[in-house]
Design a protein around this motif. Structure first.
Motif, PDB file in Angstrom:
ATOM      1  N   ILE A  77      -0.842 -13.109  62.732  1.00  0.00           N
ATOM      2  CA  ILE A  77      -1.444 -12.007  61.985  1.00  0.00           C
ATOM      3  C   ILE A  77      -1.317 -10.777  62.877  1.00  0.00           C
ATOM      4  CG2 ILE A  77      -3.777 -12.625  62.760  1.00  0.00           C
ATOM      5  CD1 ILE A  77      -4.735 -11.755  59.932  1.00  0.00           C
ATOM      6  N   GLN A  78      -0.543  -9.787  62.407  1.00  0.00           N
ATOM      7  CA  GLN A  78      -0.119  -8.684  63.260  1.00  0.00           C
ATOM      8  C   GLN A  78      -0.391  -7.338  62.603  1.00  0.00           C
ATOM      9  OE1 GLN A  78       4.086  -8.832  63.785  1.00  0.00           O
ATOM     10  NE2 GLN A  78       4.163  -7.076  65.147  1.00  0.00           N
ATOM     11  N   ARG A  79      -0.997  -6.441  63.347  1.00  0.00           N
ATOM     12  CA  ARG A  79      -1.263  -5.077  62.878  1.00  0.00           C
ATOM     13  C   ARG A  79       0.033  -4.273  62.924  1.00  0.00           C
ATOM     14  NH1 ARG A  79      -3.609  -1.106  60.208  1.00  0.00           N
ATOM     15  NH2 ARG A  79      -5.042   0.255  61.282  1.00  0.00           N
ATOM     16  N   VAL A  80       0.315  -3.513  61.872  1.00  0.00           N
ATOM     17  CA  VAL A  80       1.550  -2.727  61.807  1.00  0.00           C
ATOM     18  C   VAL A  80       1.239  -1.250  61.977  1.00  0.00           C
ATOM     19  CG1 VAL A  80       3.522  -2.104  60.380  1.00  0.00           C
ATOM     20  CG2 VAL A  80       2.670  -4.440  60.349  1.00  0.00           C
ATOM     21  N   SER A  81       0.442  -0.680  61.088  1.00  0.00           N
ATOM     22  CA  SER A  81       0.105   0.731  61.122  1.00  0.00           C
ATOM     23  C   SER A  81      -1.137   0.924  61.987  1.00  0.00           C
ATOM     24  CB  SER A  81      -0.155   1.224  59.702  1.00  0.00           C
ATOM     25  OG  SER A  81      -0.404   2.600  59.700  1.00  0.00           O
ATOM     26  N   THR A  82      -1.053   1.798  62.966  1.00  0.00           N
ATOM     27  CA  THR A  82      -2.178   2.051  63.862  1.00  0.00           C
ATOM     28  C   THR A  82      -2.654   3.492  63.683  1.00  0.00           C
ATOM     29  OG1 THR A  82      -0.723   2.760  65.648  1.00  0.00           O
ATOM     30  CG2 THR A  82      -1.274   0.417  65.563  1.00  0.00           C
ATOM     31  N   PRO A  83      -3.850   3.818  64.187  1.00  0.00           N
ATOM     32  CA  PRO A  83      -4.307   5.210  64.063  1.00  0.00           C
ATOM     33  C   PRO A  83      -3.380   6.197  64.767  1.00  0.00           C
ATOM     34  CG  PRO A  83      -6.143   3.801  64.610  1.00  0.00           C
ATOM     35  CD  PRO A  83      -4.917   2.952  64.702  1.00  0.00           C
ATOM     36  N   GLY A  84      -2.718   5.768  65.829  1.00  0.00           N
ATOM     37  CA  GLY A  84      -1.807   6.647  66.550  1.00  0.00           C
ATOM     38  C   GLY A  84      -0.448   6.786  65.889  1.00  0.00           C
ATOM     39  N   LEU A  85      -0.033   5.775  65.122  1.00  0.00           N
ATOM     40  CA  LEU A  85       1.274   5.791  64.473  1.00  0.00           C
ATOM     41  C   LEU A  85       1.173   5.070  63.135  1.00  0.00           C
ATOM     42  CD1 LEU A  85       4.251   6.555  64.669  1.00  0.00           C
ATOM     43  CD2 LEU A  85       4.668   4.356  65.755  1.00  0.00           C
ATOM     44  N   ARG A  86       0.977   5.845  62.097  1.00  0.00           N
ATOM     45  CA  ARG A  86       0.853   5.276  60.751  1.00  0.00           C
ATOM     46  C   ARG A  86       2.225   4.891  60.227  1.00  0.00           C
ATOM     47  NH1 ARG A  86      -4.501   4.168  60.015  1.00  0.00           N
ATOM     48  NH2 ARG A  86      -5.766   5.957  60.533  1.00  0.00           N
ATOM     49  N   ARG A  87       2.304   3.752  59.528  1.00  0.00           N
ATOM     50  CA  ARG A  87       3.564   3.281  58.940  1.00  0.00           C
ATOM     51  C   ARG A  87       3.453   3.320  57.421  1.00  0.00           C
ATOM     52  NH1 ARG A  87       7.414   2.898  62.977  1.00  0.00           N
ATOM     53  NH2 ARG A  87       6.482   1.839  64.741  1.00  0.00           N
ATOM     54  N   TYR A  88       4.165   4.244  56.815  1.00  0.00           N
ATOM     55  CA  TYR A  88       4.172   4.374  55.365  1.00  0.00           C
ATOM     56  C   TYR A  88       5.538   3.962  54.842  1.00  0.00           C
ATOM     57  CZ  TYR A  88      -0.064   7.142  55.983  1.00  0.00           C
ATOM     58  OH  TYR A  88      -1.319   7.558  56.317  1.00  0.00           O
ATOM     59  N   VAL A  89       5.565   3.272  53.710  1.00  0.00           N
ATOM     60  CA  VAL A  89       6.824   2.878  53.085  1.00  0.00           C
ATOM     61  C   VAL A  89       6.754   3.190  51.598  1.00  0.00           C
ATOM     62  CG1 VAL A  89       7.395   1.054  54.739  1.00  0.00           C
ATOM     63  CG2 VAL A  89       6.041   0.506  52.732  1.00  0.00           C
ATOM     64  N   GLY A  90       7.925   3.445  51.024  1.00  0.00           N
ATOM     65  CA  GLY A  90       8.013   3.634  49.593  1.00  0.00           C
ATOM     66  C   GLY A  90       8.164   2.289  48.903  1.00  0.00           C
ATOM     67  N   ALA A  91       8.172   2.296  47.595  1.00  0.00           N
ATOM     68  CA  ALA A  91       8.288   1.052  46.833  1.00  0.00           C
ATOM     69  C   ALA A  91       9.631   0.376  47.087  1.00  0.00           C
ATOM     70  CB  ALA A  91       8.108   1.329  45.346  1.00  0.00           C
ATOM     71  N   LYS A  92      10.672   1.160  47.300  1.00  0.00           N
ATOM     72  CA  LYS A  92      12.015   0.609  47.520  1.00  0.00           C
ATOM     73  C   LYS A  92      12.174   0.000  48.913  1.00  0.00           C
ATOM     74  CE  LYS A  92      13.964   2.330  43.664  1.00  0.00           C
ATOM     75  NZ  LYS A  92      13.038   1.944  42.623  1.00  0.00           N
ATOM     76  N   GLU A  93      11.455   0.552  49.905  1.00  0.00           N
ATOM     77  CA  GLU A  93      11.582   0.066  51.289  1.00  0.00           C
ATOM     78  C   GLU A  93      10.486  -0.925  51.673  1.00  0.00           C
ATOM     79  OE1 GLU A  93      10.831   3.781  51.272  1.00  0.00           O
ATOM     80  OE2 GLU A  93      12.785   3.883  50.308  1.00  0.00           O
ATOM     81  N   MET A  94       9.816  -1.521  50.701  1.00  0.00           N
ATOM     82  CA  MET A  94       8.720  -2.449  50.977  1.00  0.00           C
ATOM     83  C   MET A  94       9.236  -3.615  51.843  1.00  0.00           C
ATOM     84  SD  MET A  94       5.506  -2.482  50.395  1.00  0.00           S
ATOM     85  CE  MET A  94       5.368  -1.218  49.186  1.00  0.00           C
ATOM     86  N   PRO A  95       8.549  -3.918  52.975  1.00  0.00           N
ATOM     87  CA  PRO A  95       9.067  -4.941  53.889  1.00  0.00           C
ATOM     88  C   PRO A  95       8.965  -6.363  53.320  1.00  0.00           C
ATOM     89  CG  PRO A  95       6.902  -4.242  54.580  1.00  0.00           C
ATOM     90  CD  PRO A  95       7.302  -3.347  53.438  1.00  0.00           C
ATOM     91  N   ARG A  96       9.921  -7.203  53.725  1.00  0.00           N
ATOM     92  CA  ARG A  96       9.876  -8.633  53.416  1.00  0.00           C
ATOM     93  C   ARG A  96       9.494  -9.342  54.699  1.00  0.00           C
ATOM     94  NH1 ARG A  96      13.009 -11.213  49.309  1.00  0.00           N
ATOM     95  NH2 ARG A  96      13.682 -12.678  50.898  1.00  0.00           N
ATOM     96  N   VAL A  97       8.385 -10.049  54.688  1.00  0.00           N
ATOM     97  CA  VAL A  97       7.882 -10.705  55.882  1.00  0.00           C
ATOM     98  C   VAL A  97       8.393 -12.141  55.910  1.00  0.00           C
ATOM     99  CG1 VAL A  97       5.813 -11.349  57.174  1.00  0.00           C
ATOM    100  CG2 VAL A  97       5.843  -9.263  55.811  1.00  0.00           C
ATOM    101  N   LEU A  98       9.071 -12.500  56.982  1.00  0.00           N
ATOM    102  CA  LEU A  98       9.616 -13.846  57.182  1.00  0.00           C
ATOM    103  C   LEU A  98      10.483 -14.260  55.990  1.00  0.00           C
ATOM    104  CD1 LEU A  98       9.078 -15.438  59.768  1.00  0.00           C
ATOM    105  CD2 LEU A  98       7.586 -16.919  58.466  1.00  0.00           C
ATOM    106  N   ASN A  99      11.301 -13.301  55.533  1.00  0.00           N
ATOM    107  CA  ASN A  99      12.218 -13.506  54.411  1.00  0.00           C
ATOM    108  C   ASN A  99      11.499 -13.971  53.137  1.00  0.00           C
ATOM    109  OD1 ASN A  99      14.754 -13.198  53.374  1.00  0.00           O
ATOM    110  ND2 ASN A  99      15.473 -15.221  53.994  1.00  0.00           N
ATOM    111  N   GLY A 100      10.297 -13.437  52.914  1.00  0.00           N
ATOM    112  CA  GLY A 100       9.555 -13.727  51.693  1.00  0.00           C
ATOM    113  C   GLY A 100       8.509 -14.822  51.837  1.00  0.00           C
ATOM    114  N   LEU A 101       8.452 -15.500  52.989  1.00  0.00           N
ATOM    115  CA  LEU A 101       7.463 -16.566  53.176  1.00  0.00           C
ATOM    116  C   LEU A 101       6.099 -16.028  53.590  1.00  0.00           C
ATOM    117  CD1 LEU A 101       9.666 -19.227  54.990  1.00  0.00           C
ATOM    118  CD2 LEU A 101       8.982 -19.188  52.592  1.00  0.00           C
ATOM    119  N   GLY A 102       6.067 -14.880  54.256  1.00  0.00           N
ATOM    120  CA  GLY A 102       4.809 -14.271  54.653  1.00  0.00           C
ATOM    121  C   GLY A 102       4.465 -13.130  53.721  1.00  0.00           C
TER     122      GLY A 102
END
Length: 132
Positions: A77-102
């Motif tokens: 269980i891993q934090r991605v977006s932090t207060p110092g560096l926010r991570r925003y993505v659009g609908a098209k760039e939505m990440p796939r975690v562990l090739n769809g398993l996570g």
């Protein structure tokens, strides 16, 4: 007082899993409640209970382990977006975690949801964490 309550939530869950605890208690907030509901719906935790007895309240989370091997269901269980560096993505760039398993938990304009649901509803947002 901590500056990143979401990271504190994830760290408490991670530490409880590493220590082999069955239940972990974390301070409550609306965002943490939504994240807990997502973890329950996706099958990563056994159950949860919201306690509103104090001013802030708390969340009791029963962690889920494999019956035979006693391995935790949440491997990472891993934090991605932090207060110092926010991570925003659009609908098209939505990440796939562990090739769809996570899953990735995303905070969107339509509420907190998984990356798969955000892709279906065609909304982007802030990627809070990865769970697998």
């Amino acid at each position: 007082m901590y500056t990143d309550p979401i990271a504190d939530f994830l760290t408490r869950v991670r530490n409880a899993i590493l220590a082999g605890h069955r239940v972990v208690e974390v301070p409550a907030s609306k965002l943490k409640k939504e994240m807990t509901k997502i973890l329950f719906d996706q099958g990563y935790i056994l159950s949860y209970q919201f306690n509103d007895d104090s001013v802030q309240g708390s969340i009791k989370i029963a962690l889920k382990y494999d019956r035979l091997t006693k391995e935790p269901v949440i491997r990472k269980i891993q934090r991605v977006s932090t207060p110092g560096l926010r991570r925003y993505v659009g609908a098209k760039e939505m990440p796939r975690v562990l090739n769809g398993l996570g899953i990735a938990i995303v905070s969107t304009s339509k509420g907190v949801m998984t990356n798969k649901k955000a892709r279906q509803e065609n909304v982007g947002g802030e990627v809070l964490c990865y769970v697998y």
